[in-house]
Design an enzyme around this catalytic site. Structure first.
Site, PDB file in Angstrom:
ATOM      1  N   HIS A 131     -18.491 126.460 -34.165  1.00 14.72           N
ATOM      2  CA  HIS A 131     -17.839 127.117 -33.165  1.00 14.72           C
ATOM      3  C   HIS A 131     -16.784 128.157 -33.923  1.00 14.72           C
ATOM      4  O   HIS A 131     -16.456 127.580 -34.985  1.00 14.72           O
ATOM      5  CB  HIS A 131     -17.101 126.308 -32.269  1.00 14.72           C
ATOM      6  CG  HIS A 131     -16.580 126.528 -30.916  1.00 14.72           C
ATOM      7  ND1 HIS A 131     -15.537 127.333 -30.812  1.00 14.72           N
ATOM      8  CD2 HIS A 131     -17.003 126.949 -29.667  1.00 14.72           C
ATOM      9  CE1 HIS A 131     -15.140 127.932 -29.717  1.00 14.72           C
ATOM     10  NE2 HIS A 131     -16.109 127.341 -28.934  1.00 14.72           N
ATOM     11  N   ASP A 208     -15.523 118.113 -36.095  1.00 17.41           N
ATOM     12  CA  ASP A 208     -15.241 118.765 -34.704  1.00 17.41           C
ATOM     13  C   ASP A 208     -16.068 118.168 -33.950  1.00 17.41           C
ATOM     14  O   ASP A 208     -17.292 118.019 -33.708  1.00 17.41           O
ATOM     15  CB  ASP A 208     -15.676 120.272 -34.923  1.00 17.41           C
ATOM     16  CG  ASP A 208     -15.656 120.714 -33.604  1.00 17.41           C
ATOM     17  OD1 ASP A 208     -15.375 120.482 -32.573  1.00 17.41           O
ATOM     18  OD2 ASP A 208     -16.044 122.084 -33.364  1.00 17.41           O
ATOM     19  N   GLN A 211     -17.923 118.455 -28.757  1.00 14.46           N
ATOM     20  CA  GLN A 211     -19.093 117.971 -27.959  1.00 14.46           C
ATOM     21  C   GLN A 211     -19.736 116.625 -28.223  1.00 14.46           C
ATOM     22  O   GLN A 211     -20.297 116.157 -27.253  1.00 14.46           O
ATOM     23  CB  GLN A 211     -20.228 119.172 -28.637  1.00 14.46           C
ATOM     24  CG  GLN A 211     -20.139 120.610 -28.068  1.00 14.46           C
ATOM     25  CD  GLN A 211     -20.000 120.751 -26.694  1.00 14.46           C
ATOM     26  OE1 GLN A 211     -20.649 120.125 -25.896  1.00 14.46           O
ATOM     27  NE2 GLN A 211     -19.304 121.922 -26.417  1.00 14.46           N
ATOM     28  N   LYS A 234     -13.706 117.899 -21.922  1.00 12.02           N
ATOM     29  CA  LYS A 234     -15.190 117.733 -21.965  1.00 12.02           C
ATOM     30  C   LYS A 234     -15.610 116.391 -21.624  1.00 12.02           C
ATOM     31  O   LYS A 234     -16.840 116.096 -21.997  1.00 12.02           O
ATOM     32  CB  LYS A 234     -15.729 118.267 -23.419  1.00 12.02           C
ATOM     33  CG  LYS A 234     -15.521 119.935 -23.501  1.00 12.02           C
ATOM     34  CD  LYS A 234     -16.076 120.355 -24.736  1.00 12.02           C
ATOM     35  CE  LYS A 234     -15.606 121.855 -25.238  1.00 12.02           C
ATOM     36  NZ  LYS A 234     -15.985 122.926 -24.466  1.00 12.02           N
ATOM     37  N   CYS A 372     -19.465 131.346 -28.631  1.00 13.04           N
ATOM     38  CA  CYS A 372     -18.535 131.393 -29.478  1.00 13.04           C
ATOM     39  C   CYS A 372     -19.068 131.062 -30.903  1.00 13.04           C
ATOM     40  O   CYS A 372     -18.676 130.319 -31.592  1.00 13.04           O
ATOM     41  CB  CYS A 372     -17.179 130.367 -29.045  1.00 13.04           C
ATOM     42  SG  CYS A 372     -16.589 131.174 -27.750  1.00 13.04           S
TER      43      CYS A 372
END
Lengths: 414, 148
Positions: A131, A208, A211, A234, A372
């Site tokens: 991202h 990261d 998600q 999220k 993104c």
């Protein structure tokens, strides 16, 4: 792949849906079909109530007040830290730093650890499926320090090339910053193996988890990652609050990020001494209400159970993938062996944005565009995709609505 | 017959749209306009002429003849192209001052893409701004020509 005829009932979806007030609303006079969960998930009533309860009953600034409200607010705020610690398997609560979200967590590492450790000629390794939030902070750092950003390539299926990764790792690699689950492809990357390989060459690793946190079981000690960043919104929690996990000894040795209240021990005009972890990195009055409600969201996930949620979402993903493959001219972008909960696709001769606009008129919310991840889109030779992403409250019927909607959109647009 | 004013053309579009009962009809009309908009020659599809929205790309070319501004445009997304087509119908062939002053109320009146105009997901707002910028630029040229 043969389309499964039905989705096994892993969750009581009807009762779950009843807990999400927004799912009752209509969009363009049709029932909302919300398939943009990778952008942000909807919030259960308990999370919404927790925010309201804080402002109604015990709004106060935390940590410093000696009155009852301040004490109640402080306890609730710190309770979230403990719940997050448990949620990601961290060894100590002070390894949990509250941030505005994943992006701020990554930037925090870039501006503190990065400035402390990166010197000219060093290499920072990211992947081609990152991202922009996990690209730009490192680009800024590399420009400032005259360091080099290296990219792990992605194969045609949307998987990282492990051979290329191992070849790219060398003694100049100071940091590997890698996404655990791709927001554009759904690919699950083998981060544990990647971390182990990076540590062998002496590199640190940031994961990261924007998600992944909602879908996968996260155990930062088992992964052995040095940093892990994710966002509450999220994971059925509020926006504007997220977490940066860092190993204690690393966080202790890193310089401060933002200066201000809370992060200090003692201030004189000559010299300021800084607070201990985690407050060292939490300057200013934090986002108290949303942090408190974040705990409610994590409790909600825990109560239902990630394993069941994942099974339900995997069933939805398999069903959606099989149905989408029946549509002529449709090409799925991202066919990794390990995927979770989202499917990205393009349709020959139609711009993704046009599909998104038509679907919106049928009450169906999907994401269209580059997500993104412009370099990744370029890798696949496309400008963007349509992305449907699933959550625990989605149903097989909603996927049928999506498929019918797509067929109608194609008829109108082609 | 003299050319219709910007307001008159806008009103015609508003009237056309009032005939549609369903969103499908409205969108089919716009998609049709998009498909009918003459393609922009490849030589004009340059970085310079690009108006980059977040998702779709619009190319806009302007020219100035006899005190009037003329527009040509293209897009990679057909709905946006339909919207572009309407903007061209409304604004092209008018004097710079008229274009600068145009309020373009029809965008709101036809009641279907207020949302589109507001999000960064398309170049529509950027395109209107660019059309007006061309008009401002040509107005300056007009002023210089008149002085000479």
């Amino acid at each position: 792949m043969k389309a499964p005829n039905s989705i096994p009932q892993v969750l009581d979806v009807t009762s779950i849906r009843n807990q999400f007030p927004i799912l009752n609303r209509r969009v363009k006079e049709k029932p909302l079909v919300y398939l943009d969960n990778a952008a942000t998930s909807q919030k259960p009533r308990s999370v919404i109530d927790a925010i309201s309860d804080y402002y109604t009953n015990y709004n106060a600034n935390i940590h410093r007040g000696i009155h009852t409200l301040a004490e109640e607010a402080t306890m609730a705020y710190e309770a979230t830290r403990h719940t997050v610690q448990e949620f990601i398997g961290a060894a100590f609560p002070e390894e949990i730093i509250f941030t505005r979200g994943t992006t701020e967590g990554i930037n925090l590492v870039a501006y503190t650890w990065g400035r402390q450790h990166i010197i000219p000629g060093d290499e920072i390794l990211i992947s081609a499926m990152e991202h922009h939030s996990n690209i730009v902070p490192w680009q800024i750092l590399c420009e400032e320090k005259d360091a080099v950003l290296k990219i792990i390539p992605v194969n045609d299926h949307g998987e990282l090339s492990m051979d290329a990764y191992l070849e790219l790792l060398n003694e100049r690699t100071k940091l590997v910053s890698i996404v655990q689950v791709s927001n554009a492809l759904g690919t699950v990357n083998p981060v544990k193996e990647m971390i182990s390989a990076a540590h062998k060459t002496g590199a640190r690793v940031l994961v990261d988890g924007a998600q992944s946190a909602v879908h996968l079981d996260i155990d930062v000690q088992d992964l052995d990652c040095d940093f892990f960043a994710f966002s509450a919104h999220k994971v059925y929690g509020p926006t504007g609050i997220g977490v940066l996990y860092g190993k204690k000894e690393l966080l202790d040795s890193m310089p401060v990020f933002q200066g201000g209240g809370e992060m200090i021990k003692e201030v004189t005009f000559e010299k300021t001494t800084y607070n201990d972890l985690p407050y060292k990195y939490e300057a200013g009055t934090p986002n108290i209400a949303d942090t408190i409600a974040f705990k409610t969201a994590l409790d909600f996930v825990k109560e239902i159970g990630k394993a069941s949620i994942r099974e339900h979402e995997n069933n939805l993903l398999d069903y959606a993938t099989a149905q989408l493959q029946q549509i002529p001219g449709l090409r799925i972008i991202g066919e990794a062996r390990e995927k979770v909960s989202l499917v990205s696709f393009v349709i020959k001769g139609i711009h993704p944005q046009d599909i998104g606009i038509i679907l919106d008129n049928m009450g169906i919310a999907v994401r269209t565009g580059h997500h993104c991840t412009q370099p990744l889109m370029k890798r696949f030779g496309i400008s963007g995709t349509v992305r449907a992403s699933f959550a625990l409250y989605n149903t097989r019927e909603e996927i049928d609505t999506l498929i019918n909607g797509l067929q109608k959109a194609i008829k109108m647009l082609l | 017959m003299s050319k219709k004013s910007i307001i008159e053309t806008e009103q015609e579009i508003i009237d056309d749209f009032s005939l549609f009962d369903s969103w499908e009809d409205k969108y089919e009309y716009i998609i049709d306009l998009g498909k009918k908009l003459p393609l922009l020659e490849e030589q004009y599809k340059t970085e310079e002429n690009k108006i980059k929205g977040c998702q779709s790309t619009v190319w806009l070319v302007a020219s100035y003849r006899d005190g009037k501004v003329f527009f040509k445009a293209d897009s990679d997304a057909v709905i946006v192209k339909g919207l572009v087509s309407m903007l061209i119908t409304v604004l092209s062939g008018h004097q710079p001052d008229e274009i600068i002053a145009a309020k373009l109320d029809f965008i709101r009146e036809i009641g279907m893409f207020t949302h589109l105009a507001q999000t960064r997901s398309n170049g529509l707002l950027a395109m209107i701004k660019q059309m007006k910028n061309y008009a401002i630029a040509y107005k300056t040229i007009q002023g210089i020509e008149q002085k000479q």
